[in-house]
Write a protein that holds these residues in place. Structure first.
Motif, PDB file in Angstrom:
ATOM      1  N   ALA A  34       0.830  -1.209   0.000  1.00  0.00           N
ATOM      2  CA  ALA A  34       0.000   0.000   0.000  1.00  0.00           C
ATOM      3  C   ALA A  34       0.866   1.261   0.000  1.00  0.00           C
ATOM      4  N   TYR A  35       1.957   1.246   0.744  1.00  0.00           N
ATOM      5  CA  TYR A  35       2.860   2.399   0.802  1.00  0.00           C
ATOM      6  C   TYR A  35       3.531   2.628  -0.546  1.00  0.00           C
ATOM      7  N   LEU A  36       4.003   1.566  -1.162  1.00  0.00           N
ATOM      8  CA  LEU A  36       4.639   1.696  -2.480  1.00  0.00           C
ATOM      9  C   LEU A  36       3.646   2.190  -3.531  1.00  0.00           C
ATOM     10  N   LEU A  37       2.401   1.707  -3.468  1.00  0.00           N
ATOM     11  CA  LEU A  37       1.377   2.203  -4.393  1.00  0.00           C
ATOM     12  C   LEU A  37       1.085   3.679  -4.161  1.00  0.00           C
ATOM     13  N   THR A  38       1.088   4.097  -2.911  1.00  0.00           N
ATOM     14  CA  THR A  38       0.894   5.515  -2.591  1.00  0.00           C
ATOM     15  C   THR A  38       2.035   6.354  -3.154  1.00  0.00           C
ATOM     16  N   LEU A  39       3.265   5.881  -2.972  1.00  0.00           N
ATOM     17  CA  LEU A  39       4.419   6.615  -3.504  1.00  0.00           C
ATOM     18  C   LEU A  39       4.364   6.719  -5.017  1.00  0.00           C
ATOM     19  N   VAL A  40       4.087   5.602  -5.690  1.00  0.00           N
ATOM     20  CA  VAL A  40       4.051   5.592  -7.156  1.00  0.00           C
ATOM     21  C   VAL A  40       2.885   6.434  -7.670  1.00  0.00           C
ATOM     22  N   GLY A  41       1.714   6.273  -7.079  1.00  0.00           N
ATOM     23  CA  GLY A  41       0.538   7.010  -7.532  1.00  0.00           C
ATOM     24  C   GLY A  41       0.688   8.512  -7.379  1.00  0.00           C
ATOM     25  N   ASN A  42       1.110   8.952  -6.209  1.00  0.00           N
ATOM     26  CA  ASN A  42       1.262  10.393  -5.984  1.00  0.00           C
ATOM     27  C   ASN A  42       2.405  10.981  -6.798  1.00  0.00           C
ATOM     28  N   SER A  43       3.487  10.225  -6.949  1.00  0.00           N
ATOM     29  CA  SER A  43       4.590  10.709  -7.788  1.00  0.00           C
ATOM     30  C   SER A  43       4.154  10.831  -9.246  1.00  0.00           C
ATOM     31  N   THR A  44       3.337   9.902  -9.698  1.00  0.00           N
ATOM     32  CA  THR A  44       2.821   9.961 -11.070  1.00  0.00           C
ATOM     33  C   THR A  44       1.932  11.184 -11.266  1.00  0.00           C
ATOM     34  N   ILE A  45       1.076  11.470 -10.292  1.00  0.00           N
ATOM     35  CA  ILE A  45       0.214  12.648 -10.390  1.00  0.00           C
ATOM     36  C   ILE A  45       1.058  13.918 -10.450  1.00  0.00           C
ATOM     37  N   ILE A  46       2.057  14.013  -9.598  1.00  0.00           N
ATOM     38  CA  ILE A  46       2.919  15.199  -9.592  1.00  0.00           C
ATOM     39  C   ILE A  46       3.654  15.327 -10.913  1.00  0.00           C
ATOM     40  N   LEU A  47       4.229  14.227 -11.387  1.00  0.00           N
ATOM     41  CA  LEU A  47       5.003  14.249 -12.624  1.00  0.00           C
ATOM     42  C   LEU A  47       4.127  14.602 -13.826  1.00  0.00           C
ATOM     43  N   MET A  48       2.971  13.985 -13.932  1.00  0.00           N
ATOM     44  CA  MET A  48       2.096  14.236 -15.088  1.00  0.00           C
ATOM     45  C   MET A  48       1.551  15.658 -15.090  1.00  0.00           C
ATOM     46  N   SER A  49       1.199  16.168 -13.922  1.00  0.00           N
ATOM     47  CA  SER A  49       0.650  17.527 -13.892  1.00  0.00           C
ATOM     48  C   SER A  49       1.729  18.575 -14.147  1.00  0.00           C
ATOM     49  N   ARG A  50       2.975  18.247 -13.921  1.00  0.00           N
ATOM     50  CA  ARG A  50       4.065  19.170 -14.226  1.00  0.00           C
ATOM     51  C   ARG A  50       4.488  19.100 -15.690  1.00  0.00           C
ATOM     52  N   LEU A  51       4.451  17.907 -16.275  1.00  0.00           N
ATOM     53  CA  LEU A  51       4.933  17.740 -17.647  1.00  0.00           C
ATOM     54  C   LEU A  51       3.924  18.153 -18.712  1.00  0.00           C
ATOM     55  N   ASP A  52       2.649  17.901 -18.474  1.00  0.00           N
ATOM     56  CA  ASP A  52       1.623  18.209 -19.463  1.00  0.00           C
ATOM     57  C   ASP A  52       1.148  19.646 -19.296  1.00  0.00           C
TER      58      ASP A  52
END
Length: 179
Positions: A34-52
């Motif tokens: 669950a912790y790893l999914l939280t890290l990956v999910g939130n990092s993906t949201i941050i990365l995608m909202s910054r790149l697009d």
């Protein structure tokens, strides 16, 4: 009768599920996933909202900050929990516990404030759509995002500090846990 604590211990002993070690292994795996999914999910949201560049809107600005706060919030307590579930050393120092408590409470409070700001953002977008663009000039949006993080001059900081000091005093004096 003297109610002072005469012990010289400098740490808490966390019992947890010490009488059921097989349950600790299962919980470790579940919480780690669950912790790893939280890290990956939130990092993906941050990365995608910054790149697009299409996602450079107020809603995604707040969503990025919410993801960062969620990363910080979970990271303030889960690594210690995983450490205690995985090994034989199930202790935490008084100072470590108070720092963890302080971070957990502050980040949780800031996350609640950011959710309130996000609710106001949606209110303006739905109820006053013609005023939405004028409500968020280039100086207002960062101020709202950082304003949620700038609690250090408000009453919230005083309340959290008083709780931490009271808990520290209680641990030094001993006695029953105040309810």
């Amino acid at each position: 009768m003297d109610r002072t604590n005469g012990s010289t211990q400098s740490h808490f002993i966390l019992l947890g599920f010490s009488d059921r070690p097989h349950l600790e292994r299962v919980l470790f795996v579940v919480i780690l996933v669950a912790y790893l999914l939280t890290l990956v999910g939130n990092s993906t949201i941050i990365l995608m909202s910054r790149l697009d560049s299409r996602l450079h809107t107020p809603m995604y600005f707040f969503l990025t900050h919410l993801s960062f706060l969620d990363l910080s919030f979970t990271t303030s307590s889960i690594p210690q929990l995983l450490h205690n579930l995985s090994g034989r050393n199930k202790t935490i120092s008084y100072v470590g516990c108070m720092v963890q408590l302080f971070l957990f409470l502050c980040l949780g409070g800031v996350e609640c404030l950011l959710l309130a700001v996000m609710a106001y953002d949606r209110f303006v977008a739905v109820c006053k759509p013609l005023h939405y663009n004028s409500a968020y000039v280039s100086t207002t949006l960062p101020g709202l995002g950082v304003g949620g993080l700038g609690l250090w001059d408000g009453q919230f900081f005083d309340h959290v500090t008083n709780d931490v000091v009271a808990t520290l005093m209680w641990t030094q004096q001993g006695g029953p846990l105040p309810v």
